[in-house]
Scaffold this motif. Structure first.
Motif, PDB file in Angstrom:
ATOM      1  N   ILE A   1       5.578  22.064  29.012  1.00 27.21           N
ATOM      2  CA  ILE A   1       6.418  20.929  28.645  1.00 27.21           C
ATOM      3  C   ILE A   1       5.795  20.146  27.502  1.00 27.21           C
ATOM      4  CG2 ILE A   1       7.707  18.981  29.639  1.00 27.21           C
ATOM      5  CD1 ILE A   1       7.253  20.186  32.367  1.00 27.21           C
ATOM      6  N   GLY A   2       4.735  20.695  26.921  1.00 26.55           N
ATOM      7  CA  GLY A   2       4.167  20.089  25.724  1.00 26.55           C
ATOM      8  C   GLY A   2       2.842  19.398  25.875  1.00 26.55           C
ATOM      9  N   LEU A   3       2.301  19.323  27.096  1.00 21.40           N
ATOM     10  CA  LEU A   3       1.002  18.695  27.265  1.00 21.40           C
ATOM     11  C   LEU A   3      -0.075  19.585  26.646  1.00 21.40           C
ATOM     12  CD1 LEU A   3       0.278  16.008  28.748  1.00 21.40           C
ATOM     13  CD2 LEU A   3      -0.652  17.437  30.564  1.00 21.40           C
ATOM     14  N   THR A   4      -1.021  18.989  25.923  1.00 21.91           N
ATOM     15  CA  THR A   4      -2.036  19.748  25.205  1.00 21.91           C
ATOM     16  C   THR A   4      -3.425  19.372  25.691  1.00 21.91           C
ATOM     17  OG1 THR A   4      -0.636  19.772  23.233  1.00 21.91           O
ATOM     18  CG2 THR A   4      -2.965  20.334  22.944  1.00 21.91           C
ATOM     19  N   PRO A   5      -4.122  20.296  26.353  1.00 28.44           N
ATOM     20  CA  PRO A   5      -5.483  19.980  26.809  1.00 28.44           C
ATOM     21  C   PRO A   5      -6.386  19.624  25.630  1.00 28.44           C
ATOM     22  CG  PRO A   5      -4.685  22.008  27.836  1.00 28.44           C
ATOM     23  CD  PRO A   5      -3.705  21.655  26.755  1.00 28.44           C
ATOM     24  N   GLY A   6      -7.136  18.522  25.778  1.00 29.11           N
ATOM     25  CA  GLY A   6      -8.105  18.140  24.768  1.00 29.11           C
ATOM     26  C   GLY A   6      -7.558  17.404  23.572  1.00 29.11           C
ATOM     27  N   ALA A   7      -6.279  17.156  23.519  1.00 29.52           N
ATOM     28  CA  ALA A   7      -5.711  16.441  22.370  1.00 29.52           C
ATOM     29  C   ALA A   7      -6.243  15.016  22.325  1.00 29.52           C
ATOM     30  CB  ALA A   7      -4.185  16.433  22.451  1.00 29.52           C
ATOM     31  N   VAL A   8      -6.505  14.515  21.119  1.00 26.65           N
ATOM     32  CA  VAL A   8      -7.051  13.164  20.986  1.00 26.65           C
ATOM     33  C   VAL A   8      -5.958  12.101  21.045  1.00 26.65           C
ATOM     34  CG1 VAL A   8      -9.045  13.951  19.685  1.00 26.65           C
ATOM     35  CG2 VAL A   8      -6.954  13.313  18.459  1.00 26.65           C
ATOM     36  N   ASP A   9      -4.708  12.506  20.875  1.00 32.00           N
ATOM     37  CA  ASP A   9      -3.603  11.548  20.905  1.00 32.00           C
ATOM     38  C   ASP A   9      -3.240  11.184  22.339  1.00 32.00           C
ATOM     39  OD1 ASP A   9      -3.442  11.713  18.159  1.00 32.00           O
ATOM     40  OD2 ASP A   9      -1.986  13.365  18.215  1.00 32.00           O
ATOM     41  N   ASP A  10      -2.639  10.028  22.505  1.00 31.77           N
ATOM     42  CA  ASP A  10      -2.138   9.601  23.807  1.00 31.77           C
ATOM     43  C   ASP A  10      -0.967  10.516  24.207  1.00 31.77           C
ATOM     44  OD1 ASP A  10      -0.322   8.063  25.683  1.00 31.77           O
ATOM     45  OD2 ASP A  10      -1.997   6.672  25.559  1.00 31.77           O
ATOM     46  N   GLN A  11      -1.057  11.056  25.423  1.00 34.88           N
ATOM     47  CA  GLN A  11      -0.034  12.001  25.886  1.00 34.88           C
ATOM     48  C   GLN A  11       0.749  11.467  27.085  1.00 34.88           C
ATOM     49  OE1 GLN A  11      -0.925  16.335  25.388  1.00 34.88           O
ATOM     50  NE2 GLN A  11      -3.033  15.657  25.738  1.00 34.88           N
ATOM     51  N   SER A  12       0.802  10.141  27.217  1.00 31.86           N
ATOM     52  CA  SER A  12       1.451   9.536  28.378  1.00 31.86           C
ATOM     53  C   SER A  12       2.916   9.934  28.495  1.00 31.86           C
ATOM     54  CB  SER A  12       1.348   8.008  28.292  1.00 31.86           C
ATOM     55  OG  SER A  12       0.001   7.598  28.205  1.00 31.86           O
ATOM     56  N   ALA A  13       3.653   9.885  27.393  1.00 31.04           N
ATOM     57  CA  ALA A  13       5.085  10.184  27.459  1.00 31.04           C
ATOM     58  C   ALA A  13       5.324  11.630  27.858  1.00 31.04           C
ATOM     59  CB  ALA A  13       5.743   9.882  26.107  1.00 31.04           C
ATOM     60  N   VAL A  14       4.499  12.541  27.336  1.00 31.07           N
ATOM     61  CA  VAL A  14       4.667  13.957  27.666  1.00 31.07           C
ATOM     62  C   VAL A  14       4.348  14.210  29.133  1.00 31.07           C
ATOM     63  CG1 VAL A  14       3.913  16.298  27.121  1.00 31.07           C
ATOM     64  CG2 VAL A  14       4.136  14.608  25.289  1.00 31.07           C
ATOM     65  N   LEU A  15       3.249  13.605  29.624  1.00 30.19           N
ATOM     66  CA  LEU A  15       2.895  13.804  31.026  1.00 30.19           C
ATOM     67  C   LEU A  15       3.959  13.216  31.943  1.00 30.19           C
ATOM     68  CD1 LEU A  15       0.982  14.723  33.235  1.00 30.19           C
ATOM     69  CD2 LEU A  15      -0.261  12.563  32.993  1.00 30.19           C
ATOM     70  N   GLN A  16       4.503  12.052  31.602  1.00 31.83           N
ATOM     71  CA  GLN A  16       5.551  11.459  32.433  1.00 31.83           C
ATOM     72  C   GLN A  16       6.775  12.353  32.500  1.00 31.83           C
ATOM     73  OE1 GLN A  16       5.281   8.123  34.142  1.00 31.83           O
ATOM     74  NE2 GLN A  16       6.686   9.471  35.216  1.00 31.83           N
ATOM     75  N   ALA A  17       7.135  12.932  31.373  1.00 30.30           N
ATOM     76  CA  ALA A  17       8.278  13.847  31.359  1.00 30.30           C
ATOM     77  C   ALA A  17       8.012  15.070  32.230  1.00 30.30           C
ATOM     78  CB  ALA A  17       8.593  14.252  29.920  1.00 30.30           C
ATOM     79  N   ALA A  18       6.799  15.584  32.179  1.00 31.76           N
ATOM     80  CA  ALA A  18       6.452  16.749  32.991  1.00 31.76           C
ATOM     81  C   ALA A  18       6.495  16.411  34.475  1.00 31.76           C
ATOM     82  CB  ALA A  18       5.063  17.253  32.599  1.00 31.76           C
ATOM     83  N   ILE A  19       5.977  15.233  34.842  1.00 38.26           N
ATOM     84  CA  ILE A  19       5.995  14.801  36.239  1.00 38.26           C
ATOM     85  C   ILE A  19       7.429  14.653  36.732  1.00 38.26           C
ATOM     86  CG2 ILE A  19       5.535  12.790  37.709  1.00 38.26           C
ATOM     87  CD1 ILE A  19       2.878  12.473  36.179  1.00 38.26           C
ATOM     88  N   ASP A  20       8.265  14.017  35.952  1.00 39.84           N
ATOM     89  CA  ASP A  20       9.651  13.803  36.356  1.00 39.84           C
ATOM     90  C   ASP A  20      10.389  15.132  36.500  1.00 39.84           C
ATOM     91  OD1 ASP A  20       9.135  11.110  36.285  1.00 39.84           O
ATOM     92  OD2 ASP A  20      10.050  10.782  34.311  1.00 39.84           O
ATOM     93  N   ARG A  21      10.135  16.069  35.602  1.00 42.43           N
ATOM     94  CA  ARG A  21      10.802  17.373  35.682  1.00 42.43           C
ATOM     95  C   ARG A  21      10.351  18.143  36.916  1.00 42.43           C
ATOM     96  NH1 ARG A  21      10.351  22.226  31.154  1.00 42.43           N
ATOM     97  NH2 ARG A  21      10.793  23.937  32.587  1.00 42.43           N
ATOM     98  N   ALA A  22       9.041  18.127  37.204  1.00 43.31           N
ATOM     99  CA  ALA A  22       8.543  18.850  38.373  1.00 43.31           C
ATOM    100  C   ALA A  22       9.078  18.237  39.658  1.00 43.31           C
ATOM    101  CB  ALA A  22       7.021  18.849  38.367  1.00 43.31           C
ATOM    102  N   ALA A  23       9.118  16.902  39.728  1.00 38.48           N
ATOM    103  CA  ALA A  23       9.636  16.251  40.925  1.00 38.48           C
ATOM    104  C   ALA A  23      11.108  16.567  41.131  1.00 38.48           C
ATOM    105  CB  ALA A  23       9.423  14.741  40.826  1.00 38.48           C
ATOM    106  N   ALA A  24      11.869  16.571  40.060  1.00 37.64           N
ATOM    107  CA  ALA A  24      13.301  16.886  40.165  1.00 37.64           C
ATOM    108  C   ALA A  24      13.527  18.324  40.620  1.00 37.64           C
ATOM    109  CB  ALA A  24      13.983  16.642  38.820  1.00 37.64           C
ATOM    110  N   ALA A  25      12.626  19.217  40.209  1.00 34.77           N
ATOM    111  CA  ALA A  25      12.753  20.627  40.586  1.00 34.77           C
ATOM    112  C   ALA A  25      12.161  20.918  41.961  1.00 34.77           C
ATOM    113  CB  ALA A  25      12.077  21.501  39.532  1.00 34.77           C
ATOM    114  N   GLY A  26      11.452  19.923  42.537  1.00 29.95           N
ATOM    115  CA  GLY A  26      10.826  20.133  43.831  1.00 29.95           C
ATOM    116  C   GLY A  26       9.657  21.092  43.782  1.00 29.95           C
TER     117      GLY A  26
END
Length: 458
Positions: free
Chosen positions: A45-70
């Protein structure tokens, strides 16, 4: 090479060609969560290990998608700079223990949940980077009103406040490592049956594991098999801070089989905690009272613990505040010392093995090495219905000190073995002053509230 060796070698080579090589650890970590657990890799879903940029929005999207999919969300090994992440109900985040690291970037909080049930965090490092949390945020992981939580095999480091803060939650926190919190490692308030099991807690500024309530009530938390060590009291006080395991206003709590060492104040401290059991713990190197049941409690069992070091081994106190009703049995208390982190207002300078006041039986304990008193029974008129029988007390200045102040309730001191005491086996006290000779040798009949007999003194 003979014919048999040749044939065996040829066959082995053929079999080896048919069996695929064992995957490396990295390959195992790559395939197991996605293929064997049916999880969603966050990198898809776009999260990049080790990236120096803030990835909060990407992680939130991934969490919401996984929760919706169960499905669980798999967090691959790596460092992720994030903050203000909300955890919805029925969400599970799975990482690789010690390798999948969420690093707080500041600006509020790290992980937060409110009202969502069945939330799981497994194998994730939460790193506060010692950055300030928001004024309204008590911990790196903050959960409110969540039932059925599962926080396991995770690590919490570098929190500017508590590491884990749970309000009105049930479920479990297990197999985690928590270190370096500025305040306490784990703060639970108003739980509804929480289990805190098999964790390692160390080097925290004000507390280890805190089980609190806003008001007195049933909590039913179990704190078992944890290792708690090197707990300071950076915020000061006379016992509010610096405790390895602390119960406050919580009823029905069980504290068992924990190893607690090197705490500034108590290894285990229960304040106004009724129906509390403290069973089979190792309490080593406490700066003040090792095991404390104090203030307005009714009902405590303190049994089969080992206390080595402390200014007081075990104290069941504050009858004047309603503290009463306890059984203290089968404990080994040794190597007490005078002095504590603050002056002794009692005037004894500490050094007491076991201290009790009201509606309490003290039986089958061993006290070895108490520079002031092996057992202290009552304080001024604050004593009632105390039995001290079948204990072994040795190497104390005085074996048993018992109040003889007017208005004291009934006390029985019998069938104890008291040896190597420097200033008497059993002596009467008016507050901190010894005012009688050795009552084990006679004279107890002058005090109608006392029954003293059949003690073996050597």
């Amino acid at each position: 090479m003979d014919r048999r060796s040749f044939l065996f070698g040829t066959a082995a080579a053929g079999i080896a060609a048919l069996v695929p090589p064992s995957p490396s650890r990295a390959e195992t970590l790559r395939i197991r969560p996605g293929e064997l657990r049916g999880s969603i890799p966050a990198t898809e879903i776009g999260l990049t290990p080790g990236a120096v940029d803030d990835q909060s929005a990407v992680l939130q999207a991934a969490i919401d998608r996984a929760a919706a999919a169960g499905k669980p969300l798999f967090l691959p090994p790596g460092r992720y700079e994030v903050s203000n992440i909300r955890l919805p109900g029925r969400m599970k985040m799975v990482g690789v223990s010690g390798e999948s690291r969420l690093v707080y970037t500041g600006g509020g909080q790290l992980l937060y949940a409110e009202g969502g049930d069945d939330i799981g965090i497994d194998g994730v490092v939460l790193d506060g980077a010692n950055r300030a949390l928001g004024d309204y945020v008590p911990g790196l992981l903050h959960m409110i009103g969540s039932n059925g939580i599962r926080v396991e095999r995770s690590e919490f480091v570098g929190s500017s406040r508590h590491a884990v803060a749970l309000e009105g939650c049930s479920g479990s926190v297990s197999d985690c490592r928590i270190s370096g919190a500025r305040e306490a490692a784990l703060w639970s308030v108003a739980a509804g049956g929480l289990s805190i099991l098999d964790n390692t807690v160390e080097d925290c500024g004000d507390g280890g594991i805190l089980v609190h309530r806003w008001e007195e009530g049933r909590d039913d938390t179990i704190v078992a098999r944890n290792r708690v060590r090197r707990i300071a009291a950076r915020s000061g006080g006379t016992g509010q801070n610096g405790n390895g395991i602390n119960i406050f206003r919580a009823k029905g709590v069980i504290v068992s089989n924990n190893h607690v060492s090197d705490c500034a104040f108590s290894a285990i401290r229960s304040n106004a905690g009724s129906n509390v059991q403290v069973l089979g713990n190792q309490c080593l190197g406490s700066g003040e009272t090792a095991i404390y049941s104090e203030f307005g409690f009714e009902g405590a069992v303190i049994a089969d613990n080992i206390v080595d070091g402390g200014s007081i081994g075990i104290s069941v106190a504050n009858y004047n505040e309603g503290g009463r009703l306890a059984a203290v049995s089968g404990n080994v208390v040794r190597n007490l010392h005078r002095g504590a982190p603050y002056p002794d207002e009692m005037g004894l300078d500490f050094g007491i093995g076991i201290s009790i006041e009201a509606d309490t039986a003290v039986t089958g304990n061993v006290v070895d090495g108490a520079p002031t008193l092996g057992v202290l029974v009552g304080w001024g008129p604050f004593t009632r219905n105390v039995v001290a029988t079948g204990n072994v007390i040795r190497a104390a200045d005085v074996g048993v000190g018992v109040t003889v102040v007017e208005g004291s309730g009934s006390v029985t001191i019998a069938s104890n073995v008291i040896a190597d005491t420097r200033r008497g086996a059993v002596r009467g006290m008016r507050w901190a002053e010894f005012v009688t000779g050795d009552l084990a040798a006679g004279g107890a009949e002058a005090f109608p509230h006392l029954a003293i007999g059949e003690n073996r003194v050597g």
